[in-house]
Design a protein around this motif. Structure first.
Motif, short mmCIF file in Angstrom:
data_model
loop_
_atom_site.label_atom_id
_atom_site.label_comp_id
_atom_site.label_asym_id
_atom_site.label_seq_id
_atom_site.Cartn_x
_atom_site.Cartn_y
_atom_site.Cartn_z
N SER A 26 39.29 32.40 46.64
CA SER A 26 40.58 32.21 46.47
C SER A 26 41.30 33.44 46.43
O SER A 26 41.04 34.24 45.37
N GLN A 27 41.96 33.83 47.81
CA GLN A 27 41.69 35.25 48.02
C GLN A 27 43.53 35.43 47.72
O GLN A 27 43.39 37.07 46.75
N VAL A 28 44.40 34.78 47.30
CA VAL A 28 45.78 34.61 46.59
C VAL A 28 45.43 35.44 44.83
O VAL A 28 45.62 36.33 43.77
N LEU A 29 44.38 34.43 44.03
CA LEU A 29 43.67 34.54 42.81
C LEU A 29 42.89 36.16 42.73
O LEU A 29 43.27 36.68 41.59
N SER A 30 41.99 36.33 43.48
CA SER A 30 41.28 37.30 44.33
C SER A 30 42.52 38.78 43.94
O SER A 30 42.17 39.21 42.95
N ALA A 31 43.24 38.45 44.36
CA ALA A 31 44.40 39.28 45.27
C ALA A 31 45.28 39.85 43.10
O ALA A 31 45.77 41.14 42.85
N MET A 32 45.71 38.63 42.53
CA MET A 32 46.29 38.52 41.39
C MET A 32 45.37 39.45 40.44
O MET A 32 45.84 39.82 39.45
N THR A 33 44.39 39.16 40.30
CA THR A 33 43.48 39.31 39.22
C THR A 33 42.36 41.08 39.10
O THR A 33 41.80 40.97 38.45
N GLY A 34 42.14 41.25 40.88
CA GLY A 34 41.43 41.94 40.72
C GLY A 34 40.10 42.10 41.45
O GLY A 34 39.13 42.73 41.12
N ALA A 35 39.97 40.51 40.98
CA ALA A 35 38.45 40.69 41.02
C ALA A 35 37.63 39.27 42.46
O ALA A 35 39.04 39.11 42.77
#
Length: 399
Positions: A26-35
């Protein structure tokens, strides 16, 4: 204590009968969480839950005599449907005991899979007592929802699939109720990669496994949208595995669970039940624990009541400032309401609901009160609408 070999054996049994569910970045969730976030979509199973794995593995290990006599299970949700569905596929009679207050949709889904459903007791404890009575009376084999070696091994096949697709995972995060899923996942993952971290997540009002790890009395009470992990007493077998192989158990509050359910819908366009969204809620609550790591989240199921989902969506829109409700005192004279709505129109706000109170005794005879809910593009847009009302001479109170 189950071992990696038990999970491999479970995979050999299950692979001809269960699909490999998607495990996607998940590109967006990665950007949101830093993982670097990957999601294991167990809501793509036929009954929309990982519970099928453990139930089917247990059913496939029964003797011919046990199959002929039939099986029983006690559950108010996903385990019931998993047992019922696969028992029907295998031609095994199934009796499912559910609490009397179980939502009718879950009862009907379980019956639709061919099981006999017995409604008994006001609580899970009372339903379980009836399940044990019927099991003994009819000579059935009881399939425990989590505290069973074959059930745990079946659930562990989730981790085998995740690591087959992404061998370099740093962390796997799963929900914890009774502990069946995380026990299997931890056994499989640690067996393949001893250095991998395994985190479990519980709702703050049901931290039973965390209490068990700390040697404290179990606790659990209150309402949570994560019904699937609202378990007051974790399993004895699962607790042993969790103590040995799980790195930490995190707790998340209801607002984080609601946010995670909404994000899965808004971003991934997928439906997650409260328990299924718990791993994402943990990433949102504890981003420093996962920053810079490759993290696999187990979205364990998608069986959420549509009315609850609608409520969660609306509550998240309110938190994001995209739905705003105001209380507005106004003079009770012709044209005042039109002035208010004109301000909202000119600002591009979309009125969802408006209530005009003129006869409340708490108000002076020449005053009225408005309650207005409107849609905004985002929080700054909503704030600009409120500011425009103030500039027009009104005194709005944001509710």
């Amino acid at each position: 204590m189950i071992e990696l070999a038990d999970v491999w054996a479970a995979e050999a049994r299950l692979s001809p009968r269960l699909r490999v569910t998607p495990f996607l970045h998940s590109q967006v969730l990665s950007a949101m969480t830093g993982a670097y976030v990957l999601v294991k979509f167990e809501n793509h199973q036929f009954t929309a839950s990982f519970k099928e794995r453990g139930a089917l593995n247990k059913l496939l290990t029964l003797t011919d005599d046990e199959r002929a006599r039939g099986v029983s299970a006690m559950s108010a949700g996903n385990h019931a449907q998993g047992v019922a569905y696969h028992a029907k596929q295998l031609g095994i009679p199934a009796t499912i005991i559910m609490p009397a207050h179980t939502p009718s949709v879950k009862v009907e889904h379980t019956r639709a899979h061919g099981a006999e459903v017995v409604l008994a007791g006001e609580t899970l404890v009372e339903a379980n007592a009836e399940a044990q009575r019927l099991t003994a009376e009819r000579g059935l084999t009881f399939i425990h929802p989590f505290d069973d070696a074959m059930v745990m091994a079946g659930q562990g096949t989730v981790a085998l699939e995740m690591l087959a697709a992404q061998p370099d995972l740093d962390v796997i995060v799963t929900p914890i109720g009774g502990g069946g899923l995380i026990s299997g996942v931890a056994t499989a993952a640690k067996g393949l990669r001893p250095g991998i971290e395994i985190f479990g997540v519980q709702a703050a009002c049901y931290p039973s496994m965390l209490c068990a790890m700390r040697g404290e009395p179990p606790t659990g009470t209150g309402n949570t949208i994560a019904e699937g992990i609202a378990v007051k007493y974790p399993g004895e077998l699962t607790t042993e595995v969790v103590r040995a192989r799980v790195d930490d158990v995190l707790v998340v509050d209801e607002s984080r669970l609601e946010q995670a359910v909404a994000l899965y819908l808004f971003i991934e366009k997928t439906v997650a039940e409260g328990a299924g969204a718990a791993p994402l809620a943990a990433l949102l609550e504890y981003p420093e624990r996962f920053a810079g790591k490759k993290v696999g989240l187990v979205l364990s199921g998608g069986n959420i009541d549509p009315r609850l989902l609608a409520s969660v969506i609306m509550r998240e829109l309110i938190r994001e400032g995209r739905v705003v409700t105001l209380r507005l005192p106004i003079s009770d004279r012709p044209g005042t309401l039109a002035q208010v709505t004109a301000v909202l129109r000119d600002c591009g706000a979309n009125i969802m609901e408006i209530q005009h109170h003129r006869t409340l005794l708490a108000l002076p005879a020449k005053e009225a009160s408005l309650e207005i809910s409107f849609e905004a593009r985002d929080r700054p847009h909503g704030e600009s609408v409120v500011a425009a009302l103030v500039a027009a001479g009104f005194a709005p109170q944001v509710l």
